[in-house]
Scaffold this motif. Structure first.
Motif, short mmCIF file in Angstrom:
data_model
loop_
_atom_site.label_atom_id
_atom_site.label_comp_id
_atom_site.label_asym_id
_atom_site.label_seq_id
_atom_site.Cartn_x
_atom_site.Cartn_y
_atom_site.Cartn_z
N HIS A 1 0.84 -1.20 0.00
CA HIS A 1 0.00 0.00 0.00
C HIS A 1 0.87 1.26 0.00
N LEU A 2 1.90 1.26 0.81
CA LEU A 2 2.79 2.42 0.88
C LEU A 2 3.48 2.65 -0.45
N LEU A 3 3.84 1.57 -1.14
CA LEU A 3 4.53 1.70 -2.42
C LEU A 3 3.58 2.14 -3.53
N LYS A 4 2.40 1.54 -3.60
CA LYS A 4 1.47 1.83 -4.68
C LYS A 4 0.95 3.26 -4.62
N HIS A 5 0.79 3.78 -3.40
CA HIS A 5 0.30 5.14 -3.23
C HIS A 5 1.43 6.14 -3.04
N GLU A 6 2.67 5.66 -3.23
CA GLU A 6 3.86 6.50 -3.16
C GLU A 6 3.94 7.27 -1.85
N LEU A 7 3.57 6.60 -0.77
CA LEU A 7 3.64 7.21 0.56
C LEU A 7 5.03 7.05 1.17
N MET A 8 5.81 6.13 0.62
CA MET A 8 7.15 5.90 1.13
C MET A 8 7.99 5.32 -0.01
N SER A 9 9.26 5.62 -0.01
CA SER A 9 10.14 5.08 -1.04
C SER A 9 10.32 3.58 -0.85
N ARG A 10 10.74 2.92 -1.93
CA ARG A 10 10.96 1.47 -1.85
C ARG A 10 12.03 1.14 -0.81
N THR A 11 13.11 1.91 -0.81
CA THR A 11 14.16 1.68 0.17
C THR A 11 13.63 1.90 1.59
N GLY A 12 12.77 2.91 1.77
CA GLY A 12 12.19 3.16 3.09
C GLY A 12 11.34 2.01 3.58
N VAL A 13 10.55 1.43 2.68
CA VAL A 13 9.72 0.29 3.06
C VAL A 13 10.59 -0.90 3.43
N ARG A 14 11.63 -1.16 2.64
CA ARG A 14 12.52 -2.29 2.94
C ARG A 14 13.25 -2.08 4.27
N LYS A 15 13.66 -0.85 4.55
CA LYS A 15 14.32 -0.57 5.83
C LYS A 15 13.35 -0.76 7.00
N MET A 16 12.10 -0.38 6.79
CA MET A 16 11.11 -0.57 7.84
C MET A 16 10.95 -2.06 8.15
N GLY A 17 10.89 -2.89 7.10
CA GLY A 17 10.80 -4.33 7.32
C GLY A 17 12.04 -4.87 8.01
N GLY A 18 13.22 -4.40 7.62
CA GLY A 18 14.45 -4.84 8.26
C GLY A 18 14.53 -4.42 9.72
N THR A 19 14.01 -3.25 10.04
CA THR A 19 14.01 -2.78 11.42
C THR A 19 13.17 -3.69 12.30
N LEU A 20 12.00 -4.08 11.81
CA LEU A 20 11.13 -4.96 12.59
C LEU A 20 11.73 -6.35 12.76
N CYS A 21 12.23 -6.93 11.65
CA CYS A 21 12.67 -8.33 11.73
C CYS A 21 14.02 -8.48 12.43
N CYS A 22 14.73 -7.38 12.64
CA CYS A 22 16.03 -7.46 13.33
C CYS A 22 16.03 -6.68 14.66
N VAL A 23 15.85 -5.36 14.57
CA VAL A 23 16.00 -4.52 15.77
C VAL A 23 14.89 -4.81 16.79
N VAL A 24 13.63 -4.74 16.35
CA VAL A 24 12.52 -4.99 17.28
C VAL A 24 12.58 -6.44 17.76
N ASN A 25 12.91 -7.34 16.87
CA ASN A 25 13.09 -8.75 17.24
C ASN A 25 14.13 -8.88 18.35
N GLY A 26 15.27 -8.19 18.17
CA GLY A 26 16.33 -8.24 19.17
C GLY A 26 15.90 -7.71 20.52
#
Length: 552
Positions: A364-389
């Motif tokens: 949704h964020l990508l299709k509506h251009e609410l966030m850059s592709r890199t931003g979305v990928r970083k958000m996913g990486g933050t959850l699966c690593c930092v928040v996980n930790g």
């Protein structure tokens, strides 16, 4: 996509890929639970019928609690020990016919031998990570992914007789399984690059988390099979189920939309437009496929290494929790085999559900251009690593609080599902053309925690609260450090080495076609389709609204 079918070819692909990854994990985890029923049980950890050697054991203060413990452990032990009243396996009948020892009390394998059997799958698993992507580009994902899974399942059928023959034969089979099954994961990324429009990739990659459902459902299922029949039938089930899946895979799946005989023309047009595939670009792709893989550029790519680092941290955390959770709850909290199996599986079901929901948010964020592709990928990486930790850190501090430990172990495993919208999808973004090779390269390195983490646990010990605190703190630190590096330096833009230099200067890159296709294809491709199939599409959404025929 035929009108009367009501389901797109991409959706069919998603379902079969989802089950395929469940099959892939079914192969690797079946021995983890069957070995509990296979080995001869020890009485040293019990006083009477009550388990007393776990770290947080407190002597019962009343008769009812002791009675509950006694009943629970008596049931769990009888589940594993007795074959009376069960269905005899073909292997048992063969042994009886040949007058050989049926090993009714279980195999007398020591801890070292058991460790060899459980870890053997990963010894050579890393070797086929890069070849998996290369073979997929040459021969197609349909062949490589399908054959990798079904051969692994057929080898499961041989495991019971190998176990009765010699544990070393079983180890050899596990090593070969790991080698063959290693082809599956990188091969699938190549197919994603051929079938899935860029703005749908987060959602498609959630099919990879069929592995989580495989863990969540197969542990309880295998326990049920063992309790009603015998452990041999777990391996028989794997062989049969894998074969059924493979037949469906052969019939419904093709390597590209152009090869699919039953795909609806409008769906094919939409996919090829979104990916920038025209007759001209298809000829360029064919020419590019004959050229050499840019290994030097891949190895020196900062974006590639940031993704590898994030994957390393995520896999370290996931494998540590997945492999060690039953041992942790048994040794620290004293839970029986049924409870540890159930509660070790539930977090992986939560992981899959979270991955699906988060992928919808990302798309949704990508299709509506609410966030850059890199931003979305970083958000996913933050959850699966930092928040996980952070969750694993709280788990390390939970001590003997079993409720707190259960909650935060579940949360830590759940948020790792964001990997499908983060580092996993990032590999396709960086280079759709070499996606399979990138996943193979990443997998070759990140599979190392699969056998390094158990070694560290074995060196530190796994019996006291303090030992487990150290184990979880190491895991937490690894997750957080890797996640922070990914947050700072990740890049999901398509890399220059994805396209051939000699072609880009004269005829443009495939990425340019892809970007152009994304701007014009979505609404144009589905206008005709909506008229024919009477699908309701909001005209205000424009090119960002992809009809969710690929939703799962």
């Amino acid at each position: 996509m035929a009108k009367e079918e009501g389901i797109s070819a991409r959706s069919t692909l998603w379902y079969l890929v989802f089950v395929g990854f469940a099959v892939n994990y079914m192969i690797r985890i079946n021995t983890n639970i069957t070995i509990v029923a296979m080995i001869k049980q020890s009485d040293t950890e019990f006083v009477g019928e009550v388990k007393v050697d776990y770290a947080c054991y407190v002597p019962a203060g009343n008769g009812s609690t002791m009675a509950e413990l006694t009943t629970t452990h008596q049931e769990s032990r009888s589940l594993l020990r007795s074959r009376e009243g069960r269905i005899i396996s073909p292997e048992q009948l063969l042994l009886a016919f040949l007058n050989l020892d049926p090993q009714k009390d279980g195999f007398e394998w020591n801890d070292y031998q058991q460790g060899l059997i459980l870890g053997a799958f990963y010894w050579l698993h890393w070797i086929t990570q890069i070849p998996g992507g290369i073979l997929a580009r040459r021969y197609g994902t349909k062949l490589v992914f399908g054959a990798s899974n079904v051969i692994g399942c057929w080898m499961c059928v041989l495991m019971p007789i190998a176990s009765y023959w010699d544990y070393r034969v079983l180890v050899v089979l596990r090593v070969l399984q790991g080698l063959i099954c290693g082809l599956a994961w990188p091969a699938m990324h190549h197919m994603a690059g051929q079938w899935i429009p860029p703005n749908e990739r987060s959602k498609f990659v959630t099919a990879y988390l069929g592995s989580s459902v495989g863990v969540a459902l197969n542990f309880p299922l295998f326990g049920y099979i063992i309790s009603w029949t015998s452990w041999e039938y777990v391996f028989h089930f794997c062989g049969i189920f894998g074969t059924v899946w493979y037949v469906a895979w052969l019939y419904f799946v093709y390597d590209s939309p152009a090869e699919h005989p039953r795909i609806h023309p409008n769906e094919r047009k939409y996919i090829e437009s979104s990916l920038g595939i025209t007759e001209h670009s298809a000829g360029r792709r064919e020419h590019q496929d004959e050229q050499r893989t840019p290994w030097k550029q891949i190895i020196l790519s900062k974006a590639m290494w940031m993704t590898v680092i994030a994957q390393w941290g995520g896999i370290w955390g996931l494998f540590t929790l997945m492999t060690q959770a039953p041992t942790y709850f048994n040794n620290v909290h004293g839970w029986n085999i049924e409870m540890t199996g159930l509660l070790s599986g539930i977090p992986h079901l939560c992981r899959m559900l979270f991955a699906y929901v988060f992928s919808i948010v990302g798309d949704h964020l990508l299709k509506h251009e609410l966030m850059s592709r890199t931003g979305v990928r970083k958000m996913g990486g933050t959850l699966c690593c930092v928040v996980n930790g952070i969750f694993v850190f709280v788990l390390a501090c939970s001590g003997c609080n079993s409720l707190m430990a259960t909650i935060f172990l579940t949360l830590a495993t759940t948020v790792h599902g964001a990997v499908s919208t983060g580092p996993l999808a990032n590999l396709v973004d960086m280079s759709p053309r070499y996606a399979g090779i990138l996943l193979g390269f990443s997998g070759m390195i990140t599979v190392v925690p699969g056998f390094v983490s158990p070694i560290i646990v074995g060196m530190l010990g796994n019996h006291t609260v303090e030992q487990w605190r150290i184990i979880f703190l190491i895991t937490s630190g690894t997750l957080i450090i890797c996640g922070l590096l990914y947050m700072a330096f990740a890049d999901s833009t398509q890399q220059a080495w994805n396209s051939c230099d000699d072609l880009s200067s004269t005829s443009g890159s495939i990425h340019e076609d892809e970007l152009k296709g994304l701007k014009t294809s979505d609404l144009e491709a589905y206008r005709d389709e909506s008229k024919e199939e009477k699908l309701e599409v909001d005209p205000k959404v424009g090119d960002t609204d992809t009809v969710r025929l690929s939703s799962v």
